[in-house]
Scaffold this motif. Structure first.
Motif, short mmCIF file in Angstrom:
data_model
loop_
_atom_site.label_atom_id
_atom_site.label_comp_id
_atom_site.label_asym_id
_atom_site.label_seq_id
_atom_site.Cartn_x
_atom_site.Cartn_y
_atom_site.Cartn_z
N VAL A 420 0.81 -1.22 0.00
CA VAL A 420 0.00 0.00 0.00
C VAL A 420 0.84 1.27 0.00
O VAL A 420 0.33 2.35 -0.32
CB VAL A 420 -0.96 0.03 1.21
N PHE A 421 2.12 1.16 0.37
CA PHE A 421 3.00 2.32 0.36
C PHE A 421 4.13 2.10 -0.64
O PHE A 421 4.66 1.00 -0.75
CB PHE A 421 3.59 2.58 1.75
N VAL A 422 4.52 3.15 -1.34
CA VAL A 422 5.64 3.06 -2.28
C VAL A 422 6.92 2.91 -1.48
O VAL A 422 7.16 3.63 -0.52
CB VAL A 422 5.70 4.32 -3.16
N MET A 423 7.77 1.95 -1.92
CA MET A 423 8.96 1.63 -1.15
C MET A 423 10.19 2.31 -1.74
O MET A 423 10.20 2.76 -2.89
CB MET A 423 9.15 0.12 -1.09
N GLU A 424 11.25 2.38 -0.96
CA GLU A 424 12.42 3.14 -1.36
C GLU A 424 13.11 2.58 -2.60
O GLU A 424 13.62 3.33 -3.43
CB GLU A 424 13.42 3.20 -0.20
N GLU A 425 13.11 1.27 -2.71
CA GLU A 425 13.75 0.68 -3.88
C GLU A 425 13.07 1.14 -5.16
O GLU A 425 13.72 1.49 -6.15
CB GLU A 425 13.70 -0.85 -3.76
N GLU A 426 11.75 1.19 -5.11
CA GLU A 426 11.00 1.71 -6.26
C GLU A 426 11.29 3.18 -6.46
O GLU A 426 11.45 3.65 -7.60
CB GLU A 426 9.50 1.51 -6.01
N TYR A 427 11.36 3.90 -5.36
CA TYR A 427 11.64 5.33 -5.44
C TYR A 427 12.99 5.60 -6.07
O TYR A 427 13.14 6.49 -6.92
CB TYR A 427 11.57 5.92 -4.03
N ARG A 428 14.01 4.83 -5.67
CA ARG A 428 15.35 5.01 -6.24
C ARG A 428 15.36 4.73 -7.73
O ARG A 428 15.97 5.46 -8.52
CB ARG A 428 16.34 4.10 -5.52
N GLU A 429 14.71 3.65 -8.12
CA GLU A 429 14.67 3.29 -9.53
C GLU A 429 13.96 4.37 -10.33
O GLU A 429 14.40 4.77 -11.42
CB GLU A 429 13.95 1.94 -9.71
N ALA A 432 16.21 7.44 -10.60
CA ALA A 432 17.30 7.24 -11.56
C ALA A 432 16.79 7.39 -12.99
O ALA A 432 17.45 8.02 -13.84
CB ALA A 432 17.92 5.86 -11.35
N LYS A 433 15.64 6.83 -13.27
CA LYS A 433 15.07 6.94 -14.62
C LYS A 433 14.70 8.37 -14.94
O LYS A 433 14.85 8.83 -16.08
CB LYS A 433 13.85 6.03 -14.75
N GLU A 434 14.22 9.10 -13.95
CA GLU A 434 13.85 10.48 -14.17
C GLU A 434 15.08 11.34 -14.46
O GLU A 434 15.06 12.20 -15.33
CB GLU A 434 13.10 11.01 -12.94
N GLU A 435 16.17 11.07 -13.71
CA GLU A 435 17.40 11.80 -13.98
C GLU A 435 17.90 11.52 -15.39
O GLU A 435 18.37 12.41 -16.10
CB GLU A 435 18.47 11.42 -12.94
N GLU A 436 17.80 10.25 -15.77
CA GLU A 436 18.22 9.86 -17.12
C GLU A 436 17.35 10.55 -18.17
O GLU A 436 17.85 11.04 -19.19
CB GLU A 436 18.12 8.34 -17.27
N LYS A 530 11.88 18.00 -0.93
CA LYS A 530 11.42 19.26 -1.52
C LYS A 530 11.35 19.18 -3.04
O LYS A 530 10.53 19.85 -3.65
CB LYS A 530 12.38 20.38 -1.10
N ASP A 531 12.24 18.38 -3.63
CA ASP A 531 12.24 18.29 -5.08
C ASP A 531 11.43 17.10 -5.59
O ASP A 531 11.55 16.69 -6.73
CB ASP A 531 13.67 18.20 -5.62
N ALA A 532 10.55 16.56 -4.69
CA ALA A 532 9.78 15.38 -5.08
C ALA A 532 8.85 15.69 -6.24
O ALA A 532 8.55 14.84 -7.06
CB ALA A 532 8.97 14.85 -3.90
N ALA A 533 8.40 16.95 -6.30
CA ALA A 533 7.48 17.31 -7.37
C ALA A 533 8.16 17.35 -8.73
O ALA A 533 7.51 17.34 -9.76
CB ALA A 533 6.85 18.66 -7.09
N GLU A 534 9.50 17.41 -8.71
CA GLU A 534 10.21 17.49 -9.98
C GLU A 534 10.75 16.15 -10.43
O GLU A 534 11.10 15.98 -11.59
CB GLU A 534 11.39 18.47 -9.84
N THR A 535 10.82 15.16 -9.51
CA THR A 535 11.50 13.92 -9.83
C THR A 535 10.63 12.80 -10.34
O THR A 535 11.08 12.01 -11.17
CB THR A 535 12.27 13.41 -8.60
N PRO A 536 9.38 12.61 -9.89
CA PRO A 536 8.65 11.43 -10.33
C PRO A 536 8.37 11.44 -11.82
O PRO A 536 8.12 12.47 -12.43
CB PRO A 536 7.35 11.49 -9.54
N ALA A 537 8.39 10.26 -12.43
CA ALA A 537 8.07 10.12 -13.84
C ALA A 537 6.70 9.51 -13.99
O ALA A 537 6.15 8.94 -13.07
CB ALA A 537 9.12 9.26 -14.53
N SER A 542 8.45 4.37 -16.73
CA SER A 542 8.89 3.31 -15.84
C SER A 542 8.04 2.09 -16.06
O SER A 542 6.98 2.15 -16.65
CB SER A 542 8.79 3.78 -14.37
N SER A 543 8.51 0.98 -15.51
CA SER A 543 7.83 -0.28 -15.75
C SER A 543 6.76 -0.57 -14.72
O SER A 543 6.22 -1.65 -14.68
CB SER A 543 8.85 -1.43 -15.76
#
Length: 717
Positions: A420-429, A432-436, A530-537, A542-543
């Motif tokens: 039910v909650f998004v986990m850090e491993e997913e967040y990191r992936e 990384a894809k967003e930075e790419e 603070k930059d969460a609004a800029e990072t999610p894709a 993502s898969s």
């Protein structure tokens, strides 16, 4: 010749009147019911040149309905001056010259004081928060009386007010006194919201406040709901929401049909009232009608989403029906409130303290002191567990979380959490894809392959996804947990605003005994950067999709860590105990450790293990807390012999510390449960067979006398 009072505690001042001055300065800080009453006396010696002495003690339960009743209490202290036998006479050179009794009026936020001069007159006046004096009116006296009775009722078992030198006496000792109490309640009922409420309630109402809590505790602990029903039937005519209290009283009196009719009629008039809805929810849960209870609990949340109680009730219902994912999501949505300390004022350090023991108690052979065990320091892993430091909404939320863990187990709870909650491993992936992606867009923009308009549109879309309410949580692996804990220390200041200060860092140096268990460490949820609004894709980048997941609140993630610490210590304890049993070796702990383990087992809903731990604790030392928990367990089991033994131990202990109050107390409540089951005669016969000293038996008999006088259910057989 002594300046001390017999059988009454005293704190001696370094300067005359400093305790009164300290109370006056603190009047503006009291927000709810206020502190216990303060009784201050000045003693003088008949010999010339001897300095006067000022002393004080705390007290509750004294009749504060007029200046005469408070003056009578001050006058009674003159008979408690210690006498010293000499060769030719029996006299004491010390005399009480004057006294001041201070009683806080929680309705008007003023201190009512009665000053007695011996010999001389009686003067009564009101002191406000600015220290100015005013005349006491009849309305003021009624408010002061009810404030004093409510403090005596609600503070009787409150652990925060277990003060040294706090004398507690019975606030209501007769049927006439009870009628007087009900008359005052009826007159001031609509002002009850001014007194505040329990820490779990954000806004006090006419139903949820200290006045109604005191009334329900007074009649509920003796299961005598008749007078409460009469009271609420009168008040119910003015406000249909009072039907919640009336229906609760009907249910307590086994008049469920009347309760259902009351709820039905009042909900038609006040359908948005969450107290009415909650009484109906609890009634349906007791009847096993969980689906209907769920619909009502959801409606209560919709009507009052700002209150913790509505979300907590919905979480409870979800746990009942086995919908653990929604239970976790609902718990995560609970609005949490900062816990406010109770009303109490600081006193200057006394020059000396006098805490006498009554001769009858000292010679009974039953009195024991609640002192730390002498067999070394307890295990630091037990002492440093953070769960006991939780208060208010955080303590209630933790109770719900432990209930959830007891239902499905720790491993399944973690699986439920990760689903039910998004986990850090997913967040990191994802990050990384967003930075790419950003790097790719930036590079393409420099070469002119993509227009700036398209780039801006893509960023706007990303922002919309980030702000849509879906959250991201951390979930690191076990090996990297220590690193994450260090990196999270910068969040402590923000966390401190929401819950008690708790150290959750794994410190291997502070774990000399418990090393590792098979328990999986929880994956910590992250705060929103603070930059969460800029990072999610978006899902196209993502898969996987976060559309059905939420952000885990920081306080809930912290409670998971608290629960992990509790379970880690509990699992090691049970594993170690089983190993010693298999090897036929004695398993030894200190008395304090057994008490802490009992508390731990109760927090985790393991009552049998808690009972065993408390009994082992009492084999090594006296513990009032352990006896009280065992009294509750024995009363629940119907074990009259052991329950009476626990009541004897606790009553003697309370008498030693000036808790002379019989009702309402936890001891009386549990004995009343047994009287309902077994009958008063059986209880009296078992008490007689225990062959207790006469002074101790008379103390226990008071609980039975109360049952006969007020006709507690079971008194006639």
């Amino acid at each position: 010749m002594s300046e001390h009072l017999k059988d009454i505690p005293e704190f001696f001042e370094s300067e005359l009147g400093e305790s009164i001055s300290a109370r006056t300065e603190a009047l503006g800080t009291f927000r709810e019911l206020g502190p216990p009453d303060l009784c201050h006396i000045i003693k003088t010696n008949v010999k010339p040149g001897v300095r006067e002495v000022g002393s004080y003690h705390y007290v509750s339960g004294v009749d504060a309905s007029s200046s005469a009743t408070l003056a009578a209490y001050l006058n009674s202290l003159t008979y408690s001056m210690g006498d010293t036998q000499s060769w030719f006479s029996k006299s004491n050179a010390w005399r009480i010259r004057s006294g001041i009794y201070c009683c806080f009026n929680a309705f008007s936020r003023v201190d009512v004081r009665v000053e007695v001069k011996i010999p001389g007159g009686v003067e009564s006046y009101v002191v406000d928060a600015r220290g100015e004096r005013h005349e006491a009116t009849s309305a003021t006296w009624q408010e002061t009386y009810l404030s004093a009775v409510l403090r005596a009722i609600l503070y009787s078992d409150d652990s925060y007010y277990r003060l040294a030198g706090y004398r507690k006496i019975d606030p209501i000792t007769s049927l006439q006194g009870e009628a007087k109490f009900l008359e005052a309640v009826e007159a001031l009922f609509w002002k009850g919201w001014q007194l505040g409420s329990r820490p779990e309630i954000q806004v006090a109402t006419s139903v949820h406040n200290h006045l109604t809590a005191g009334v329900m505790k007074y009649f509920g602990d003796s299961f005598r709901y008749g007078p409460a029903i009469e009271l609420f039937e009168k008040l119910h005519k003015k406000d249909p929401e009072i039907g919640a209290l009336l229906a609760e009283s009907y249910i307590g009196a086994n008049e469920e049909t009347k309760a259902v009719k009351t709820l039905y009629e009042d909900l038609k008039l006040s359908s948005m009232s969450y107290p009415l809805l909650h009484v109906q929810v609890d009634f349906l849960r007791n009847k096993g009608e969980y689906d209907m209870a769920l619909r009502l609990a959801k409606f209560a949340v919709n009507t009052t989403p700002s209150e913790f109680l509505t979300w907590a009730k919905l979480t409870d219902v979800y746990i009942d029906i086995g919908d653990y994912k929604n239970a976790l999501l609902t718990l995560n949505s609970c609005p949490m409130f900062t816990y406010s300390e109770r009303d109490m004022h600081r006193m200057p350090a006394p020059t000396k303290t006098h805490l006498p023991i009554k001769p009858d108690i000292a010679t009974s052979g039953i009195m024991e002191e609640d002192t730390p065990s002498r067999d070394g320091e307890p295990d630091p892993n037990l002492v440093r567990l953070p769960a006991p430091a939780l208060h208010g909404t955080f303590a209630k939320a933790y109770s719900l979380l432990t209930k959830l863990a007891a239902k499905i187990g720790w491993d399944d709870l973690l699986k439920c959490r990760s689903s039910v909650f998004v986990m850090e491993e997913e967040y990191r992936e994802l990050k990384a894809k967003e930075e790419e992606r950003k790097t790719s867009i930036s590079y393409s923009g420099k070469n002119g392959t993509e227009s700036p308009v398209v780039t801006a549109a893509a960023e706007d879309k990303t922002d919309a996804v980030a702000n849509s309410g879906e959250g991201i949580a951390k979930a690191g692996d076990t090996e990297g947990e220590d690193t994450k804990q260090k990196s999270g220390e910068s969040d402590e200041s923000a966390l401190a605003e929401n819950m008690e200060s708790i150290d959750l860092n794994d410190d291997p140096v502070s774990e000399p005994k418990i090393e590792t268990t098979s328990l999986e460490r929880p994956k910590q949820a992250a705060e929103e950067s603070k930059d969460a609004a800029e990072t999610p894709a978006t899902s196209a980048d993502s898969s996987f999709s976060f559309g059905d997941k939420r952000l885990c609140e920081r306080w809930l993630d912290n409670l998971f860590m608290v629960l992990y610490e509790d379970l880690r210590v509990y699992t090691f304890w049970r594993t170690e105990a089983a190993h010693y049993r298999s090897q036929q070796m004695p398993y030894r702990k200190t008395g304090t450790e057994w008490e802490l383990l009992g508390d731990l087992a109760l927090r985790l809903w393991h009552e049998n293990e808690a009972k065993e731990s408390y009994e082992l604790c009492l084999d090594q030392k006296f513990s009032a807390k352990a006896w009280m928990k065992l009294l509750e367990i024995y009363a629940k089991e119907g074990n009259v012999q052991k329950a009476l033994l626990a009541a004897v131990k606790l009553t003697v202990y309370h008498q030693r510390w000036y808790h002379e109050i019989v009702y309402p107390t936890e001891i009386a409540c549990n004995l009343n449960k047994l009287i309902r089951k077994e009958g008063l005669s059986k209880m009296q016969n078992i008490l007689t067979s225990m062959n207790l000293p006469r002074s101790v038996q008379s103390l226990i008999t008071r609980y039975f006398d109360y049952g006969e006088l007020f006709k507690v259910e079971g008194y006639e057989f």
